[in-house]
Write an enzyme that holds these catalytic residues in place. Structure first.
Site, short mmCIF file in Angstrom:
data_model
loop_
_atom_site.label_atom_id
_atom_site.label_comp_id
_atom_site.label_asym_id
_atom_site.label_seq_id
_atom_site.Cartn_x
_atom_site.Cartn_y
_atom_site.Cartn_z
N HIS A 158 0.90 -1.33 0.05
CA HIS A 158 -0.02 0.04 -0.03
C HIS A 158 0.91 1.45 -0.14
CE1 HIS A 158 -4.03 -1.50 0.62
NE2 HIS A 158 -3.13 -2.99 1.09
N ASP A 365 3.59 9.45 -0.97
CA ASP A 365 2.18 8.68 -0.37
C ASP A 365 1.99 7.53 -1.48
OD1 ASP A 365 -0.10 7.83 1.00
OD2 ASP A 365 -0.63 10.17 1.35
C1 GDG Z 1 -2.39 3.78 3.28
C2 GDG Z 1 -1.15 4.46 2.33
C3 GDG Z 1 -2.88 4.65 0.35
C4 GDG Z 1 -8.79 9.87 7.55
N1 GDG Z 1 -9.27 10.82 8.48
C5 GDG Z 1 -10.44 10.27 9.06
C6 GDG Z 1 -10.79 9.29 7.94
N2 GDG Z 1 -9.71 9.05 7.19
C7 GDG Z 1 -9.72 8.06 5.85
C8 GDG Z 1 -9.80 8.72 4.68
C9 GDG Z 1 -9.19 7.64 3.88
C10 GDG Z 1 -8.10 7.02 4.84
O1 GDG Z 1 -8.82 7.39 6.08
C11 GDG Z 1 -6.83 7.40 4.74
O2 GDG Z 1 -6.33 6.92 3.44
P1 GDG Z 1 -5.28 7.50 2.51
O3 GDG Z 1 -4.98 6.61 1.55
O4 GDG Z 1 -5.24 8.90 2.44
O5 GDG Z 1 -3.90 7.28 3.72
P2 GDG Z 1 -3.24 5.95 4.55
O6 GDG Z 1 -4.14 5.89 5.78
O7 GDG Z 1 -1.86 6.29 4.90
O8 GDG Z 1 -3.42 4.78 3.75
C12 GDG Z 1 -1.95 5.15 1.15
C13 GDG Z 1 -3.77 3.76 1.38
O9 GDG Z 1 -2.97 2.80 2.44
C14 GDG Z 1 -4.69 2.35 0.41
O10 GDG Z 1 -4.00 1.75 -0.24
O11 GDG Z 1 -3.59 5.34 -0.56
O12 GDG Z 1 -1.09 5.64 0.41
O13 GDG Z 1 -0.48 5.21 3.02
O14 GDG Z 1 -10.28 6.93 3.53
O15 GDG Z 1 -11.04 9.16 4.54
N3 GDG Z 1 -11.77 8.61 8.02
C15 GDG Z 1 -12.85 9.08 8.95
N4 GDG Z 1 -12.58 9.97 9.96
C16 GDG Z 1 -11.38 10.58 9.97
O16 GDG Z 1 -11.32 11.67 10.49
N5 GDG Z 1 -14.11 8.15 9.12
#
Ligand code: GDG
Length: 468
Positions: A158, A365
């Protein structure tokens, strides 16, 4: 892929399975597939046990089985906080300066992977497809193979895959790469990540690459890029139906005509929050006309707070946000609104929709799903603008966003200005282009492309002995 084959997913943590849409994350991508295939999902329960006797907790929920084990405090420290989050995570995000390699933690990491493998092995049926997720479990297939597993086993990373010069600084690099070659398919987020893996294989591991086939350590596997997506239509519905639509209306009322910039990120140094604050400060400095008229809402739920670098980073960010408010704020206007906790997913959708600009500026990222969610939540008739770091995997697909180099505070500040003042026709054009791709490359497409490639990967054969 044949419908009869059961899917077994393995990740550090499992679930949630109920109300998965509201939870987001990996669960959105996996639960449907697991249900379709009568699947099993294995991982750490998140609980701490007094001893390392393996008891598998099994639970059947809505057509799929969750199986978990507990870890001891020492295992959780060495495996999760230690080797995974204090060594691999920074390294995979190109941060050698924050990478702490401790051989004792690597030992625990291997031991926990072995415990996972022992438990998973007992649950496997001969024809299962096994899909392992993320850097916590790099050696899992090797452990499973040593226990006699012959099933197709795939891995998906990821995070980014770092350049060979960075990966080579890790003392355990060769050991971990060798372990990777026990998988049949290794998936990356972007063609760039795949390219860096292939380079590393050629330059450091003395292996060969032919199309999707990669050979090293006497083993051949398939490697490919499978950019992860979101459930685009569903996220859009979240923003336009209650409670998301109510939160949208409430936010709009609270904004009282001001424009909102929004950032939503786990509190993690890879997400570029400090530089983002700096860029927002520069924007306010250069554009006094925006004073009193814009707000930056930063939602940053705490993550990995047991790791020292995360605690330090949080303090720094709070200072930075307070600094901007102290410098530019007025008695009737606070420029930065900073929420240090998670909000419900539907609320987020409403807040994205209410925001004129989405700021997604990680320093590095794997993909970044927030960028995709922000776009999916917009009103096509009057959409907001996404300012996106070139160093997020998402930038490869989302070229109609305003792409910035987050190391360049001036450029980012100017992009904020451009985004806020962009004409409606251009906003609509960019949004349409972005949505078109988000609809095609959604989470279902990610999953089905990956599973089809796993089913088509060459069946496992023991490594060939080294040539004399
Ligand atoms: C890893 C990789 C890759 C965030 N704040 C809240 C909340 N979130 C949710 C977002 C989004 C998820 O969490 C975060 O996903 P990201 O992709 O931005 O980042 P990582 O957590 O680092 O994920 C990344 C991912 O895996 C998938 O392969 O894209 O690069 O690092 O869905 O909305 N959700 C809620 N409240 C919050 O305050 N409910």
């Amino acid at each position: 892929m044949s419908r009869a084959r059961r899917l077994v997913a393995v990740s550090n943590r499992v679930g949630p399975v109920r109300n998965v849409a509201a939870a987001g994350g990996l669960a959105v991508g996996l639960v449907d597939a697991l249900r379709e295939h009568g699947g099993l999902w294995f991982g750490w329960s998140g609980r701490i046990a007094k001893n390392s006797r393996t008891v598998v907790h099994k639970e059947k929920i809505e057509g799929l089985t969750l199986a978990t084990i507990d870890l001891t405090q020492q295992e959780s420290d060495g495996f999760y906080n230690g080797f995974s989050n204090n060594c691999l995570w920074p390294l995979l995000h190109f941060r050698i300066d924050l990478t702490r390699f401790e051989r004792a933690q690597l030992e625990v990491y291997r031991r926990v992977n072995r415990r996972f493998a022992l438990a998973v092995r007992k649950l496997l049926k001969p024809d299962d497809l096994v899909w392992v997720h993320d850097f916590h479990l790099l050696p899992l297939a090797e452990e499973l193979r040593s226990l006699g597993a012959r099933q197709r086993i795939g891995f998906f990373l990821h995070t980014p895959f770092p350049p060979t010069e960075i990966l080579s600084t890790l003392p355990a690099q060769e050991e971990l790469m060798r372990a990777l070659f026990a998988y049949d398919l290794v998936g990356f987020q972007t063609p760039e990540d795949l390219g860096r893996f292939q380079e590393h294989v050629g330059w450091v591991l003395d292996g060969t690459v032919r199309g999707k086939s990669v050979t090293a350590f006497g083993r051949q596997l398939h490697a490919g890029a499978f950019p992860i997506g979101i459930d685009t239509e569903q996220f859009n519905r979240f923003a336009f139906s209650p409670p998301g639509s109510q939160e949208f209306a409430r936010m709009r009322r609270a904004l009282a005509g001001r424009d909102q910039f929004i950032g939503v990120d786990r509190l993690d140094y890879s997400k570029g929050l400090l530089r983002r604050m700096d860029a927002f400060g520069r924007y306010l400095e250069r554009h006094p006309d925006a004073h009193g008229k814009v707000i930056l809402l930063q939602v940053a739920p705490v993550s990995r707070s047991d790791v020292a670098s995360y605690r330090e980073f949080r303090d720094e960010l709070e200072r930075e946000a307070a600094g901007i408010n102290g410098r530019f704020g007025r008695f009737d206007w606070t420029p930065v609104h900073y929420l240090n906790r998670a909000l419900p997913r539907r609320t987020l959708a409403g807040l994205y929709r209410a925001s004129r600009v989405g700021i997604v500026t990680p320093m590095r990222d794997g993909m970044n799903l927030v960028a995709k969610e922000y776009v999916a939540a917009q009103d096509p008739a009057d959409p907001g603008v996404l300012v996106l770091s070139r160093f997020a995997g998402a930038a490869q697909q989302m070229t109609a966003a305003l792409l910035v180099n987050p190391y360049d505070g001036e450029e980012t500040a100017e992009a904020l200005h451009q985004a806020r003042t962009m004409r409606a026709s251009e906003r609509r054009r960019r949004h349409q282009t972005l949505m078109k791709r988000l609809r095609v490359f959604d989470v279902r497409r990610w999953r089905s492309d990956y599973l089809a490639a796993l089913a088509a990967a060459p069946a496992w054969r023991a490594p060939a002995p080294p040539a004399r």
